[in-house]
Design a protein around this motif. Structure first.
Motif, mmCIF file in Angstrom:
data_model
loop_
_atom_site.group_PDB
_atom_site.id
_atom_site.type_symbol
_atom_site.label_atom_id
_atom_site.label_comp_id
_atom_site.label_asym_id
_atom_site.label_seq_id
_atom_site.Cartn_x
_atom_site.Cartn_y
_atom_site.Cartn_z
ATOM 1 N N SER A 137 0.802 -1.229 0.000
ATOM 2 C CA SER A 137 0.000 0.000 0.000
ATOM 3 C C SER A 137 0.831 1.275 0.000
ATOM 4 C CB SER A 137 -0.926 0.007 1.221
ATOM 5 O OG SER A 137 -0.164 -0.012 2.421
ATOM 6 N N GLU A 138 2.116 1.190 0.374
ATOM 7 C CA GLU A 138 2.940 2.397 0.444
ATOM 8 C C GLU A 138 3.321 2.853 -0.965
ATOM 9 O OE1 GLU A 138 3.689 4.166 3.134
ATOM 10 O OE2 GLU A 138 2.415 2.789 4.297
ATOM 11 N N TRP A 139 3.153 4.152 -1.221
ATOM 12 C CA TRP A 139 3.515 4.664 -2.530
ATOM 13 C C TRP A 139 4.898 5.291 -2.503
ATOM 14 C CZ3 TRP A 139 4.719 9.793 -3.124
ATOM 15 C CH2 TRP A 139 4.266 10.679 -2.132
ATOM 16 N N GLU A 178 -1.945 11.005 1.641
ATOM 17 C CA GLU A 178 -2.484 9.958 2.512
ATOM 18 C C GLU A 178 -3.047 8.769 1.735
ATOM 19 O OE1 GLU A 178 -2.989 13.136 2.856
ATOM 20 O OE2 GLU A 178 -2.682 13.749 4.948
ATOM 21 N N ASN A 179 -3.201 8.887 0.421
ATOM 22 C CA ASN A 179 -3.724 7.779 -0.383
ATOM 23 C C ASN A 179 -2.774 6.593 -0.367
ATOM 24 O OD1 ASN A 179 -5.803 9.458 -1.127
ATOM 25 N ND2 ASN A 179 -5.031 9.858 -3.186
ATOM 26 N N THR A 180 -3.348 5.409 -0.483
ATOM 27 C CA THR A 180 -2.510 4.225 -0.705
ATOM 28 C C THR A 180 -2.061 4.209 -2.165
ATOM 29 O OG1 THR A 180 -4.390 2.850 -1.332
ATOM 30 C CG2 THR A 180 -3.837 2.944 1.023
ATOM 31 N N ALA A 226 -4.732 -5.432 -4.366
ATOM 32 C CA ALA A 226 -4.899 -4.069 -4.876
ATOM 33 C C ALA A 226 -6.213 -3.933 -5.635
ATOM 34 C CB ALA A 226 -3.723 -3.698 -5.776
ATOM 35 N N GLU A 256 -9.191 -3.615 -3.324
ATOM 36 C CA GLU A 256 -9.273 -2.263 -2.760
ATOM 37 C C GLU A 256 -9.851 -1.290 -3.782
ATOM 38 O OE1 GLU A 256 -6.367 1.330 -1.143
ATOM 39 O OE2 GLU A 256 -5.600 -0.728 -1.220
#
Length: 512
Positions: free
Chosen positions: A13-15, A106-108, A310, A313
């Motif tokens: 999830s980390e960009w 803050e987006n994944t 992904a 989600e």
């Protein structure tokens, strides 16, 4: 599993900026190569939640002059966000060239990919190609103009004081909805010459401005009726009356405004004109962007570029966006433009590729043509919400949404279900829904009809009342007071019934 993991655009999830770049390139290949979209160059920026709130407050523009209303809205939105009572948009996109897309930090990473497809390619294509945006906005000039506007208002505050500038802006903001040309296209902005033209205009007005207009005597009232009527006709011809754009009329003809005040009115009405197409294309614009991101994320998953986690989600987020509560659901607040727009885009694809006999009867020109991309691109280019719904809303979709038409006449004790989703009601339901998106039917029709500059100088406005819908008195009187502040003399407003010409009310700023 190892081979599939190696082909993923991102894992987890980390960009990161590297992952954003890979995702952008893969999305661009599908958007331009497969969907044949035509977009402005993209400029993508990652911002914090506070910066997103700030963008909310200043009508979504990266450059904006200062005004207390923007700070008030920032405090309001920030309070709700911090209390968890309202979320923020995942992205914000600006109709400019280059097209600027803001992503929330803050987006994944899956969400960053989705909103890139949604905004940087879906909205971007719509902005560049829809006829309303092509005719009424200049994407290449707006950022330059906003930079000029911000600096100009700041200079006016330094020279004339914050209170004086705020007073003009308050009145201009109150009239923004009536500061738009609806039926004739205004001249385009010049990104290179906008500051120079403003300077030349101000210099000319300062040289020709005369205080004598304030002190001209009122003419004697001994003219004959025929002579007075002829003078009124000539006066209206010279002033190009009736005039629908109140801010434009006040900017050009007010007898009390100084050149810098006229320029502020011009700035406000240019901004109002810039946003004019967006109010008429909400269903189409959001439907286009949602269809584009849905197609792209499914293609990426089919290619093995997105993991199942992904994809889950993304589909969950997509489902939330297009959710349409029923009319009897406590969450119902009207038709969700994302839901209706996306459903219509998918329905057009179905009609083009898998038509039924009903589709062939209703849409003989596109049913079974096999070219859903070309059909959608043509629709995105040449329609606004009203005409799009009137032409493309199918009986199948009317049944799916369970649409029906209510008539609500003020003289009746009850509402009547006039049409439902059946063979007899399809056309009536579709026409009624299209009318709901007609800007002419949903905004007050108010025009400047007359003013005697050499007489009593009363500014006369007319409200053409449709379907018996009157203006709310408190807001009407407050707005008349703002108009009088900009005009300097008495302002009257007459409400006339559209069908009969009967005068329903007559008020003035003196009684407001």
């Amino acid at each position: 599993m190892a081979r599939r993991s190696a082909s993923l655009l991102f894992d987890g999830s980390e960009w990161s900026f590297a992952a954003l770049s890979r995702a952008y390139d893969a999305i661009e290949e599908i958007a331009l190569g497969e969907m044949e979209l035509d977009v402005y160059p993209n400029q993508i920026e990652v911002i914090s939640s506070e910066q997103m709130l700030d963008a909310y407050s200043s009508v979504g523009m990266p450059l904006m002059y200062q005004h207390w209303s923007f700070g008030k809205r920032f405090v309001f939105e920030n309070h709700l966000y911090r209390k968890g009572r309202r979320g923020l948009a995942y992205e914000l996109v600006i109709n400019s060239n280059p097209c600027i897309t803001y992503l929330m930090e803050e987006n994944t990473m899956p969400m960053q990919a989705l909103v890139t497809a949604h905004a940087a390619f879906g909205h971007n294509h719509f902005f560049k190609n829809n006829y309303l945006f092509r005719q009424w906005t200049d994407a290449g000039a707006i950022l330059g103009y906003m930079d000029f506007a911000k600096k100009y208002v700041a200079r006016c505050e330094e020279r004339h004081g914050v209170a004086a500038v705020e007073e003009i802006l308050d009145a201009a903001h109150a009239l923004m909805d009536q500061g738009v040309f609806h039926y004739r296209r205004p001249p385009r902005l010049s990104s290179e010459k906008v500051t120079e033209r403003a300077r030349e205009r101000l210099e000319y007005e300062e040289q020709t401005y005369s205080d004598l207009w304030r002190t001209l005597p009122v003419t004697a009232g001994n003219r004959g009726r025929a002579e007075a009527e002829q003078e009124a006709l000539e006066r209206k011809k010279v002033l190009n009356l009736p005039e629908e754009n109140l801010l434009y009329f006040l900017e050009k003809h007010s007898l009390i405004l100084e050149p810098w005040q006229r320029e502020i009115l011009r700035i406000v009405r240019v901004i109002a004109q810039y946003f004019y197409p967006q109010g008429q294309t909400k269903v189409m614009n959001e439907g286009c962007a949602t269809f584009v991101h849905h197609y792209i994320i499914n293609r990426l998953f089919d290619q093995g570029s997105l993991s199942e986690g992904a994809m889950l989600e993304l589909l969950a987020s997509h489902a939330n966006v297009v959710f349409q509560p029923g009319f009897d659901d406590p969450r119902f607040s009207g038709i969700n433009p994302y839901a209706l727009g996306f459903a219509m885009m998918q329905d057009i694809e179905r009609i083009c590729t898998r038509p039924t006999e009903e589709d062939r009867d209703w849409f003989p020109t596109i049913a079974g043509n096999g070219d859903w991309r070309g059909t959608l691109i043509e629709a995105w280019e040449n329609h606004r919400d009203e005409s799009f719904i009137l032409q493309y809303l199918s009986p199948a979709l009317i049944r799916k949404f369970r649409l029906f038409h209510l008539t609500d006449r003020s003289g009746d004790r009850f509402c009547e279900v006039a049409s439902i989703h059946d063979e007899r009601g399809y056309a009536a339901v579709r026409a009624a829904l299209a009318r709901a998106y007609d800007p002419g039917a949903n905004r007050p029709d108010i025009e400047v009809t007359d003013v005697d500059l050499l007489g009593d100088r009363r500014l006369r406005l007319r409200h053409t009342v449709k379907n018996g819908i009157l203006l709310e008195e408190a807001h009407r009187d407050a707005t008349l007071a703002h108009i009088r502040r900009l005009w300097g003399y008495e302002v009257s407003l007459e409400g006339v019934e559209a069908s009969t010409g009967k005068v329903l009310y007559d008020c003035s700023s003196g009684t407001a």
